[in-house]
Design a protein around this motif. Sequence first.
Motif, PDB file in Angstrom:
ATOM      1  N   THR A   1       5.026   0.943   6.146  1.00  0.00           N
ATOM      2  CA  THR A   1       3.994   1.373   5.206  1.00  0.00           C
ATOM      3  C   THR A   1       3.305   2.584   5.803  1.00  0.00           C
ATOM      4  N   PRO A   2       3.213   3.687   5.068  1.00  0.00           N
ATOM      5  CA  PRO A   2       2.500   4.849   5.620  1.00  0.00           C
ATOM      6  C   PRO A   2       1.069   4.456   5.990  1.00  0.00           C
ATOM      7  N   ALA A   3       0.611   4.911   7.145  1.00  0.00           N
ATOM      8  CA  ALA A   3      -0.730   4.565   7.612  1.00  0.00           C
ATOM      9  C   ALA A   3      -1.345   5.752   8.330  1.00  0.00           C
ATOM     10  N   ALA A   4      -2.652   5.773   8.361  1.00  0.00           N
ATOM     11  CA  ALA A   4      -3.403   6.802   9.079  1.00  0.00           C
ATOM     12  C   ALA A   4      -4.599   6.133   9.735  1.00  0.00           C
ATOM     13  N   CYS A   5      -4.954   6.632  10.908  1.00  0.00           N
ATOM     14  CA  CYS A   5      -6.012   6.032  11.703  1.00  0.00           C
ATOM     15  C   CYS A   5      -7.221   6.949  11.766  1.00  0.00           C
ATOM     16  N   VAL A   6      -8.386   6.379  11.520  1.00  0.00           N
ATOM     17  CA  VAL A   6      -9.662   7.077  11.624  1.00  0.00           C
ATOM     18  C   VAL A   6     -10.123   6.990  13.070  1.00  0.00           C
ATOM     19  N   VAL A   7     -10.261   8.133  13.737  1.00  0.00           N
ATOM     20  CA  VAL A   7     -10.816   8.178  15.089  1.00  0.00           C
ATOM     21  C   VAL A   7     -11.829   9.322  15.110  1.00  0.00           C
TER      22      VAL A   7
ATOM     23  N   ALA B   1       0.819  -1.216   0.000  1.00  0.00           N
ATOM     24  CA  ALA B   1       0.000   0.000   0.000  1.00  0.00           C
ATOM     25  C   ALA B   1       0.852   1.266   0.000  1.00  0.00           C
ATOM     26  N   GLY B   2       0.390   2.258  -0.717  1.00  0.00           N
ATOM     27  CA  GLY B   2       1.013   3.580  -0.655  1.00  0.00           C
ATOM     28  C   GLY B   2       0.597   4.305   0.609  1.00  0.00           C
ATOM     29  N   LEU B   3      -0.588   3.974   1.112  1.00  0.00           N
ATOM     30  CA  LEU B   3      -1.113   4.512   2.371  1.00  0.00           C
ATOM     31  C   LEU B   3      -2.217   3.573   2.836  1.00  0.00           C
ATOM     32  N   LEU B   4      -2.132   3.123   4.070  1.00  0.00           N
ATOM     33  CA  LEU B   4      -3.163   2.287   4.661  1.00  0.00           C
ATOM     34  C   LEU B   4      -3.987   3.161   5.597  1.00  0.00           C
ATOM     35  N   VAL B   5      -5.290   3.145   5.435  1.00  0.00           N
ATOM     36  CA  VAL B   5      -6.193   3.878   6.323  1.00  0.00           C
ATOM     37  C   VAL B   5      -7.026   2.849   7.058  1.00  0.00           C
ATOM     38  N   HIS B   6      -7.131   2.988   8.366  1.00  0.00           N
ATOM     39  CA  HIS B   6      -7.815   1.987   9.186  1.00  0.00           C
ATOM     40  C   HIS B   6      -8.548   2.646  10.346  1.00  0.00           C
ATOM     41  N   PRO B   7      -9.590   1.977  10.846  1.00  0.00           N
ATOM     42  CA  PRO B   7     -10.304   2.491  12.023  1.00  0.00           C
ATOM     43  C   PRO B   7      -9.800   1.828  13.309  1.00  0.00           C
ATOM     44  N   SER B   8      -8.598   2.169  13.732  1.00  0.00           N
ATOM     45  CA  SER B   8      -7.985   1.615  14.954  1.00  0.00           C
ATOM     46  C   SER B   8      -7.848   0.103  14.890  1.00  0.00           C
ATOM     47  N   CYS B   9      -7.421  -0.396  13.757  1.00  0.00           N
ATOM     48  CA  CYS B   9      -7.283  -1.832  13.518  1.00  0.00           C
ATOM     49  C   CYS B   9      -5.822  -2.258  13.730  1.00  0.00           C
ATOM     50  N   THR B  10      -5.629  -3.503  14.124  1.00  0.00           N
ATOM     51  CA  THR B  10      -4.263  -3.992  14.316  1.00  0.00           C
ATOM     52  C   THR B  10      -3.448  -3.909  13.025  1.00  0.00           C
ATOM     53  N   THR B  11      -4.120  -3.857  11.886  1.00  0.00           N
ATOM     54  CA  THR B  11      -3.417  -3.704  10.615  1.00  0.00           C
ATOM     55  C   THR B  11      -2.596  -2.414  10.602  1.00  0.00           C
ATOM     56  N   GLY B  12      -3.053  -1.399  11.326  1.00  0.00           N
ATOM     57  CA  GLY B  12      -2.298  -0.145  11.414  1.00  0.00           C
ATOM     58  C   GLY B  12      -0.958  -0.336  12.102  1.00  0.00           C
ATOM     59  N   MET B  13      -0.921  -1.162  13.142  1.00  0.00           N
ATOM     60  CA  MET B  13       0.350  -1.453  13.802  1.00  0.00           C
ATOM     61  C   MET B  13       1.233  -2.273  12.871  1.00  0.00           C
ATOM     62  N   GLU B  14       0.641  -3.227  12.165  1.00  0.00           N
ATOM     63  CA  GLU B  14       1.416  -4.022  11.211  1.00  0.00           C
ATOM     64  C   GLU B  14       2.005  -3.121  10.125  1.00  0.00           C
TER      65      GLU B  14
END
Length: 188
Positions: free
Chosen positions: A99-105, A80-93
């Motif tokens: 991998t750039p990531a952003a969390c939806v809160v 992924a160029g950017l992973l967006v997740h809703p506080s999922c363990t995938t964000g820590m992975e």
Amino acid sequence: DRESPEDVEAWFFDAMRYEKASLRMISAFVRGLVGDGFPWNIVIRPHPAENFEIWNRNFDSLPGTHVLREGDHTAWTQAAGLLVHPSCTTGMEAYLMDTPAACVVPNDATRGKVMVSSLVNPTFSSAVGLRRYAMDVALGNGPGTAMGPNYDEVLSEYLTTWPNKLSAQATVEALVDLAADEGRLLCR
């Protein structure tokens, strides 16, 4: 208190509010990106426990957007160029894979602010701020608008690694120590 029906009910309804708010924010985020002419493909991978057809029906027809479940999620995360997740363990992975990531809160959701993945990724409480960040990442405009603390230090409180030991060995040693501690407690 798990023994209190009122507390269990309050926890359940708080979880439902969080899930609904996250879904609304993700929907606004994806639709906003499509409207802005986002330069990358948008891949949505619903959690295995979620109803795939609902996601597919709502998003797969949007230009440049694909709802998929095929393949190992770690391969998709790594690519992924950017992973967006809703506080999922995938964000820590994603963080551990660089991998750039952003969390939806969502604004009113405290639930997502205590998850490890939201502590090691930039977090966003609005679809507009998240969209700006995604565009910055996609266009290579620096780290985006939400740089946080030293995430390595934050993660070290939750994740222990051993440079000269396999995780399996550390697990076995911890279980042996726990068994020894339990034995000492029984002898008192």
